[in-house]
Design an enzyme around this catalytic site. Structure first.
Site, PDB file in Angstrom:
ATOM      1  N   GLU A 166       0.851  -1.199   0.000  1.00 12.76           N
ATOM      2  CA  GLU A 166       0.000   0.000   0.000  1.00 12.76           C
ATOM      3  C   GLU A 166       0.887   1.249   0.000  1.00 12.76           C
ATOM      4  OE1 GLU A 166      -2.198   0.224   3.655  1.00 12.76           O
ATOM      5  OE2 GLU A 166      -3.619   1.729   2.930  1.00 12.76           O
ATOM      6  N   CYS A 173      -5.299  -3.310   2.689  1.00 10.20           N
ATOM      7  CA  CYS A 173      -5.169  -3.286   4.166  1.00 10.20           C
ATOM      8  C   CYS A 173      -6.513  -3.448   4.893  1.00 10.20           C
ATOM      9  CB  CYS A 173      -4.441  -2.016   4.581  1.00 10.20           C
ATOM     10  SG  CYS A 173      -3.540  -2.195   6.137  1.00 10.20           S
ATOM     11  N   LYS A 216      -9.638   1.685  -1.908  1.00 16.25           N
ATOM     12  CA  LYS A 216      -9.881   1.271  -0.530  1.00 16.25           C
ATOM     13  C   LYS A 216     -11.218   1.817  -0.049  1.00 16.25           C
ATOM     14  CE  LYS A 216      -7.267   1.208   3.852  1.00 16.25           C
ATOM     15  NZ  LYS A 216      -5.935   1.607   4.407  1.00 16.25           N
ATOM     16  N   GLY A 229      24.210   6.134  34.037  1.00 11.42           N
ATOM     17  CA  GLY A 229      24.461   4.943  34.843  1.00 11.42           C
ATOM     18  C   GLY A 229      23.170   4.193  35.133  1.00 11.42           C
ATOM     19  N   ASP A 287      17.647   3.273  31.759  1.00 16.22           N
ATOM     20  CA  ASP A 287      17.041   3.813  30.540  1.00 16.22           C
ATOM     21  C   ASP A 287      18.104   4.219  29.521  1.00 16.22           C
ATOM     22  OD1 ASP A 287      14.443   3.547  31.611  1.00 16.22           O
ATOM     23  OD2 ASP A 287      14.661   5.434  32.688  1.00 16.22           O
ATOM     24  N   THR A 337      15.975   9.598  26.193  1.00 13.39           N
ATOM     25  CA  THR A 337      16.060   8.324  26.914  1.00 13.39           C
ATOM     26  C   THR A 337      14.914   8.117  27.914  1.00 13.39           C
ATOM     27  OG1 THR A 337      17.463   9.317  28.598  1.00 13.39           O
ATOM     28  CG2 THR A 337      18.587   8.305  26.746  1.00 13.39           C
TER      29      THR A 337
END
Lengths: 546, 546
Positions: free
Chosen positions: B41, B148, B112, B298, B301, B402
């Protein structure tokens, strides 16, 4: 028959406050001997609650609100907009509906058919489209009730295949009512007047139109509810940018006696000014905040935002901060102080040079031998961001963002620096429009210092910097941006319209490359037909070779 | 008849590269004697170009691409997904279509019908819904081609009133083809297998399913194209998270001979790992970037993000920065250094204490007499943000965010501080899922130091701070968040399910209050059925009294 149009300011999800307002108007109007009160689209929950419509509990609250209102609709009838559960297990879960109450009960429900799903609108995300249409009968009248967009199709809107009013007219109604939640932009009022007037003329019926008023984050509802006679002439106009309730006699309307005055349209800049003031005020009051802070540079953007904030919140609640660096000119500091004094704000000054030096020392080893560049300029802007947020965190002030639409468009702003803020006040105003706002603010006396208005714009992040060093002059830039963003023309089409090819390509490339920055921008008070934010959804990782 | 399924990685708006890929596969397959090649698609423009679909020039480029492909579809046929201009002036401007090419021309177009407009999907914003359905005839076969979502309705999906395949089956097709752009989430593969298999069984037809692969900003397409026999058994499975082209013989499929192996599903954490690696890699490569930076604390994450980035970009392209403060524990610094060494990354250390002291000195007069609070903690987080962005600006590294989904949800992160970054890598992974990723990363050898995994999570913004000082334990927190965010239950419903009332209310209030922060968050790599971002649209100014 007397009909009251109730144009109120609703808060999203604040059911108890919204219902209290509705019931209070109902009670007042009952005393006045009004027969029917009309409230806006989605009154019980505010427009638009977005994905809270996916939460069952939210929908239940809407239903409970309807039941509560019903108890007060005794001796008076009313029409109230609210989400309605789709009773059959087919299609979307909800309808966007108008509930007609009489004698303490819901007598009829009208459902919206044309569901705006473009620009800022996402209605097909939540609502099923109505296919049946029926007039409401009340006190011997047949009333054709529609919801917002359903009256925006005169049968010639290519977006829609159906025209609900063409169905309703078959029942030979006596007049029309349209309830709306139709947000402001500077072109919208004109368009609204035209379309509503055309409807009255086409169907030869009086029309009563009730809009919401008030701001919900970025969307600003301007009110301006209207009454038309069957010739399409404006008979009455409710207040703009504030709540208003007015009563009309339907017999007089039908005999086409002009009751009120023709709409006197304010100049555009005045509307934008009022919209932004309402936008700031409702952001604060509906969130439970009172005080604002912002950085004052001596430039025009922060000056205009500060003046708007003072109008919205009061001088005693606006705390500007001056954050001069070694590149700040003396006149900038003086201009900023003059502005604060003219507005009566208590300002603070925190020089940033020691802090930026401390950053540069810490980075000296890593950056050794490399030329100064954007990295150092951005450290200044970000240091200011950290200081303003420290003020915000320490004193509970909300930080106002002062970026304008031109710089937002081309990415001429530092992410996490001058792009910090909870709400972007003028992020939908091009730089040239900011100047017009400044003139409007100074219409009676000099609030924004003349020097702020006349000097060449500069970010003052390096010696003798001017915006025009890296950008085309704003007159030209804003024209190209308008073509690219509002008119959705491609670079080639803009060049064909007579603009210089290298400049156009430079500008459109800058716009596309800044998409990642805009993604992380604060919500922007929307005053144009195409603002950055949810109304303009662009991919970030993409090639734009056209 | 030989049919090739071409599962390719497209870039949004990069027409020349997308078309080159398509034509290259066409040419290869022509040599191999393949009869028909099926692409996904929206192949020509990538999924989803969003509002670039409102630009005429973009749509013209799509049409030109179709014409270019047609010239190469000589001696071989193909099916390619692309936007198509709605030929009549009624409804939306475009269709989401599948073009069937034969003998150098477009022979048929399939449109579609069921347009997903929920969660991340906005298709009704752009596309008109098809109402006519017709099989494609090719080499004596009748092929039921759908796009789809049109195959996601087995007639029992309450969202939709129509079932396109129920129409197509009336023509008695020989087999089905479905082309898709179906993004990954950790539940999606299972659901996809089930629905596609049910379709094969229901209609008693073989099914060939072609998906996109690759990431476009936040959306990750996992590929995993599939072939089913008419009994609904999986006959073949294309690669996951990479490009793949495979050829199938339709006669063999129809006689129900199992050609390949049953799907062997990877464990969920492995899929998420691969999805995130692909998400990082495509963000960089499709944007033309090569190198990344991130802050290493340290903690778990940043350790997980660093390991993912190294897998995606190579250790030589990942430049972590350690930014210790006076509250950073020795073990944190050691853990961060161990991680960088284990991964083979070149790291830098910049202590932040002098800078934060410089901020505090500059603010000393203004903050005199006020107790230390969040303001000072945030200055630390924001100082780190400024330093990381300075690295990014100076060296052209892209900053990886993070933050995890748990902290994103409850607002346990500093805006413009640790929330900085161009792309949020694990913003859709709850803290408990981050631990699973860490274990997966360490499955062969210790990459993430054991101490990082076992110690109590802490932001280290004040002495002896622990996340659990201000938040429930993550096991409990994540369970409540899952109910509130993924399951869209209200606080009351979650309490009914057995959770402690004060904790639930505290958590849901935190989630609602943090909406303004999430609005300014970087795009988040989506791996769950309900990630923050465009898939969850919430008002900012609103009362949430439920």
């Amino acid at each position: 028959m007397k009909i009251a149009l109730a144009q109120l300011n609703y808060c999203i999800g604040d059911f108890s406050s919204n219902i209290d307002k509705i019931i209070s108007v109902l009670n007042d109007e009952k005393e006045r001997g009004t027969d029917l009160v009309v409230f806006a689209e989605m009154s019980v929950c505010g427009y638009l609650p977005n994905d809270f419509l996916n939460y069952n509990q939210f929908v239940i609250k809407c239903q409970e609100s309807i039941e509560q209102i019903a108890q007060h609709a005794v001796g008076i009838a009313c029409i109230v907009g609210a989400p309605e559960v789709n009773p059959i297990l087919e299609g979307k879960d909800l309808y966007n509906s108008a509930f007609f109450f009489e004698e303490g009960a819901v007598k009829q429900v009208v459902r919206k058919s044309l569901l705006p799903t473009y620009d800022i609108f996402d209605e097909y995300r939540y609502f099923e489209s109505a296919v049946d249409f029926k007039c409401i009968e009340f006190k011997g009248y047949k009333i054709a009730v529609t919801i917002c967009e359903d009256l925006w199709n005169l049968g010639n809107n290519p977006l829609y295949k159906s025209c609900p009013m063409d169905e309703l007219i078959k029942e030979e109604p006596d007049f029309m009512i349209n309830i709306a939640a139709s947000p402001f932009d500077y072109k919208h009022e004109e368009q609204r007047l035209m379309i509503l007037s055309q409807n009255s003329r086409k169907y030869q019926l009086p029309l009563l139109y009730v809009n919401q008023v008030g701001a919900n984050t970025d969307l600003i509802f301007d009110g301006g509810s209207l009454v038309f006679d069957k010739a399409g002439d404006i008979v009455a106009e409710l207040a703009y940018f504030k709540e208003d309730v007015q009563v009309f006699n339907i017999e007089q309307l039908r005999s086409s006696i002009v009751l009120g005055e023709k709409s006197i349209q304010k100049e555009r800049v005045g509307q934008v000014y009022e919209a932004l003031v309402l936008g700031i005020r409702d952001y604060f009051h509906k969130s439970g905040f009172r005080t604002a802070t912002l950085g004052l540079s001596g430039g025009i953007d922060s000056a205009v935002v500060c003046a708007l904030a003072v109008e919205a919140l009061g001088a005693e609640n606006v705390f500007p901060v001056l954050l001069p660096s070694k590149y700040s000119s003396d006149h900038s500091i003086k201009d900023a102080i003059d502005l604060a004094n003219n507005l009566g704000c208590q300002y603070t000054t925190i020089p940033i040079t020691k802090i930026t030096e401390s950053f540069e020392e810490s980075l000296a080893d890593e950056f050794a031998g490399l030329p100064q560049n954007l990295a150092e300029e951005n450290i200044q802007a970000r240091t200011r961001g950290v200081l303003l947020m420290a003020f915000s965190n320490k004193f509970g002030h909300i930080l106002l963002n002062t970026s304008n639409k031109s710089e937002c468009a081309v990415g001429y702003g530092t992410l996490y620096g001058d792009m910090c803020g909870a709400i972007s006040v003028i992020g939908d105003c091009y730089k040239t429009q900011v100047y017009k706002l400044a003139d409007y603010i100074n219409r009676e006396r000099e609030i924004i210092p003349k020097n702020t208005i006349t000097k060449a714009p500069s970010a003052e992040l390096r010696p003798d910097q001017k915006d025009s060093d890296s950008l085309p002059e704003y007159d030209l830039l804003d024209e190209i941006l308008l073509e690219y963003i509002e008119m959705q023309k491609s670079a080639d089409e803009i060049i064909e319209a007579g603009f210089d090819s290298p400049v156009v390509h430079r500008v459109t490339n800058l716009v596309n490359k800044a998409e990642f920055k805009r993604f992380q921008t604060a919500p922007i008070l929307r005053i144009s037909p195409k603002s950055f934010g949810i109304g303009r959804r662009m991919p970030i990782v993409a090639k734009y070779k056209f």
